[in-house]
Scaffold this active site. Structure first.
Site, PDB file in Angstrom:
ATOM      1  N   LYS A   1       0.842  -1.204   0.000  1.00  0.00           N
ATOM      2  CA  LYS A   1       0.000   0.000   0.000  1.00  0.00           C
ATOM      3  C   LYS A   1       0.875   1.251   0.000  1.00  0.00           C
ATOM      4  CE  LYS A   1      -0.496  -0.445   5.036  1.00  0.00           C
ATOM      5  NZ  LYS A   1      -1.369  -1.024   6.090  1.00  0.00           N
TER       6      LYS A   1
ATOM      7  N   TYR B   1      14.665  31.722   5.322  1.00  0.00           N
ATOM      8  CA  TYR B   1      13.474  32.490   5.715  1.00  0.00           C
ATOM      9  C   TYR B   1      13.464  32.774   7.213  1.00  0.00           C
ATOM     10  CZ  TYR B   1      11.491  31.370   1.136  1.00  0.00           C
ATOM     11  OH  TYR B   1      11.269  31.252  -0.202  1.00  0.00           O
TER      12      TYR B   1
ATOM     13  N   ARG C   1       0.337 -10.886   6.452  1.00  0.00           N
ATOM     14  CA  ARG C   1       0.318  -9.633   5.697  1.00  0.00           C
ATOM     15  C   ARG C   1       1.574  -8.883   6.102  1.00  0.00           C
ATOM     16  NH1 ARG C   1      -4.679  -9.872   8.546  1.00  0.00           N
ATOM     17  NH2 ARG C   1      -3.952  -8.133   9.836  1.00  0.00           N
TER      18      ARG C   1
ATOM     19  N   ARG D   1     -11.237  -0.151  14.181  1.00  0.00           N
ATOM     20  CA  ARG D   1     -11.166   0.577  12.912  1.00  0.00           C
ATOM     21  C   ARG D   1     -12.298   0.130  11.995  1.00  0.00           C
ATOM     22  NH1 ARG D   1      -5.334   0.802  10.009  1.00  0.00           N
ATOM     23  NH2 ARG D   1      -5.765  -1.395   9.580  1.00  0.00           N
TER      24      ARG D   1
ATOM     25  N   ASP E   1      12.025  23.698  -1.512  1.00  0.00           N
ATOM     26  CA  ASP E   1      12.833  22.934  -2.476  1.00  0.00           C
ATOM     27  C   ASP E   1      14.310  22.896  -2.170  1.00  0.00           C
ATOM     28  OD1 ASP E   1      10.368  23.175  -4.177  1.00  0.00           O
ATOM     29  OD2 ASP E   1      11.059  25.257  -4.204  1.00  0.00           O
TER      30      ASP E   1
ATOM     31  N   CYS F   1      13.395  25.077   3.248  1.00  0.00           N
ATOM     32  CA  CYS F   1      12.498  25.701   2.268  1.00  0.00           C
ATOM     33  C   CYS F   1      11.710  24.611   1.542  1.00  0.00           C
ATOM     34  CB  CYS F   1      13.299  26.512   1.258  1.00  0.00           C
ATOM     35  SG  CYS F   1      14.449  27.680   2.008  1.00  0.00           S
TER      36      CYS F   1
ATOM     37  N   HIS G   1      -6.851  -7.698  12.816  1.00  0.00           N
ATOM     38  CA  HIS G   1      -5.647  -6.860  12.833  1.00  0.00           C
ATOM     39  C   HIS G   1      -5.378  -6.463  14.281  1.00  0.00           C
ATOM     40  CE1 HIS G   1      -2.611  -4.389  11.018  1.00  0.00           C
ATOM     41  NE2 HIS G   1      -3.167  -3.244  11.354  1.00  0.00           N
TER      42      HIS G   1
HETATM   43  C1  LIG Z   1      -0.832  -1.940   6.847  1.00  0.00           C
HETATM   44  C2  LIG Z   1      -1.427  -3.203   7.282  1.00  0.00           C
HETATM   45  C3  LIG Z   1      -0.627  -4.346   7.463  1.00  0.00           C
HETATM   46  C4  LIG Z   1       0.877  -4.304   7.369  1.00  0.00           C
HETATM   47  O1  LIG Z   1       1.385  -3.747   8.557  1.00  0.00           O
HETATM   48  P1  LIG Z   1       2.946  -3.677   8.856  1.00  0.00           P
HETATM   49  O2  LIG Z   1       3.032  -3.142  10.223  1.00  0.00           O
HETATM   50  O3  LIG Z   1       3.520  -2.725   7.850  1.00  0.00           O
HETATM   51  O4  LIG Z   1       3.478  -5.043   8.682  1.00  0.00           O
HETATM   52  C5  LIG Z   1      -1.253  -5.539   7.754  1.00  0.00           C
HETATM   53  N1  LIG Z   1      -2.599  -5.605   7.900  1.00  0.00           N
HETATM   54  C6  LIG Z   1      -3.392  -4.535   7.784  1.00  0.00           C
HETATM   55  C7  LIG Z   1      -4.865  -4.676   7.979  1.00  0.00           C
HETATM   56  C8  LIG Z   1      -2.835  -3.292   7.492  1.00  0.00           C
HETATM   57  O5  LIG Z   1      -3.623  -2.226   7.381  1.00  0.00           O
END
Ligand SMILES: *Cc1c(COP(=O)(O)O)cnc(C)c1O
Length: 375
Positions: free
Chosen positions: A40, A270, A224, A140, A318, A316, A171
């Site tokens: 992602k 600046y 994941r 979430r 850039d 700045c 998660h």
């Molecule tokens: C982003 C995400 C992950 C990966 O998490 P890491 O900490 O980068 O390994 C796994 N599962 C879900 C649902 C996520 O949103």
């Protein structure tokens, strides 16, 4: 945004490091457990398509993304592996996902009811693969009770033409915390909820990087894998030990484009917030907050000739200025993240200075920075 191909500032991505991290994790997993690389946010800033290719070579068998467009990007690049969208998509996009064999996260029954209307309207030639997300404490998205989950399972049973129940997952919110009390509560909730399943779907998954590295007792049959694949410790510094050394893949490099001798009393940038206390050499580096190099990094340092050089004056949009220990020729390498000589600046160092986490720094680098892939 135009990509700065004619400016000597770039993100350098070490494919060998990515490969080593992912392969090390794949080789730790049980025989029936797969690794889906999480790519992602443009592969946490590293480049989603390039990371996906390296991950596939290293043994990843699928991918996770946050939004549908990221999944479509991978399909357009020719990846045929399973891809799971972790976030909530629009029910109206269900037919597009079904056609592209992109798996959707389902977080509530109403989403499926709406999606099924679109699926029936457009009659894609295959059902939509869905993963039921369970909210066991992350707070979430996802089903929160066994009753909600049961209703979704009943619906899936009745609408088997439209949906293929491909996965179920949760998660964890504290898998990177040395204190395991909340993690254990989530595991208990997870076990209570999955106990009502009449059968296990193809993918049962609970592990992000932190869970897979430090809690492999409940890995399910897919992980994941995200941040650790990029060589970054998911806990920051809270849990320093990892089962294998993580190799950071991202460096940020530039060059000195201008140097001058500043006289005592002269100011920089600046607001004239910095005034030279004595005569000193100052270099200008062509990177700024428009590249995601945060303005808050004033006072932090970069590496030139193996030495730390302080960022003086405001950063700045850039450009930024640094104090040099001596004059260097134009074109001398400046390392903002990575190794230079005997010294190193990590994304963690940058994140610490900004009071945030390395995830935010890595995916905050903007598209103006070209990504160069090495090794
Ligand atoms: C982003 C995400 C992950 C990966 O998490 P890491 O900490 O980068 O390994 C796994 N599962 C879900 C649902 C996520 O949103």
């Amino acid at each position: 945004m135009a990509v700065g191909q004619h400016r000597p500032t770039q993100l350098v991505i070490d494919c060998q490091a990515l490969h080593a991290n992912i392969q090390a994790e794949v080789s730790r997993l049980k025989a029936d457990c797969e690794l889906f690389m999480v790519v992602k946010a443009n592969g946490y800033g590293h480049g989603a398509v390039q990371v996906a290719q390296v991950a596939k070579d290293a043994g990843a068998t699928g991918f996770c993304v946050a939004i549908l467009d990221e999944a479509l990007e991978l399909r357009a690049a020719g990846f045929n592996e399973p891809i799971l969208v972790l976030g909530v998509t629009r029910p109206a996009d269900a037919p597009l996902m079904a056609q592209s064999r992109i798996s959707a996260t389902v977080a509530d029954l109403n989403w499926m009811r709406e999606a099924s209307r679109y699926l029936k309207l457009t009659v894609p030639n295959r059902p939509l693969n869905v993963h039921l997300g369970l909210d066991t404490g992350m707070g979430r998205i996802g089903f929160r009770t066994t009753a909600e989950l049961q209703a979704a399972l009943n619906f899936l049973g009745a609408e088997a033409d439209d949906f293929n129940f491909e996965g179920i997952f949760t998660h964890f919110s504290t898998a990177d915390d040395p204190d395991q009390a909340y993690f254990k509560q989530q595991v208990a909730k997870w076990q209570e909820m999955v106990a009502i399943l009449p059968f296990r779907p193809r993918y049962v998954h609970v592990s992000n990087s932190a869970t897979s590295l430090w809690h492999d007792a409940c890995n399910g049959n897919m992980v994941r894998f995200g941040v650790a694949g990029y060589g970054l410790n998911p806990s920051g510094t809270a849990i320093p030990t990892t089962p294998y050394p993580l190799q950071p893949a991202m460096s940020l490099e530039s060059e000195l484009v201008y140097t001058k001798r500043l006289r005592a009393g002269e100011s920089v940038s600046y607001g004239a917030t910095y005034t030279a206390p004595t005569d000193e050499w100052v270099g200008t580096v062509p990177i700024g907050y428009a590249d995601g190099y945060e303005r808050r990094l004033q006072g932090f340092h970069v590496l030139v000739g193996g030495q730390f050089c302080e960022i003086i004056g405001r950063i700045c949009m850039d450009q930024l200025m640094i104090r040099l220990p001596q004059n260097f020729v134009r074109g001398t390498r400046v390392t903002l993240v990575g190794r230079n000589g005997q010294r190193q600046i990590t994304l963690q160092d940058v994140a610490d200075y900004c009071d945030t986490i390395h995830y935010e720094i890595a995916c905050g680098f903007t598209s103006r920075l070209p990504r160069r892939y090495v090794n």
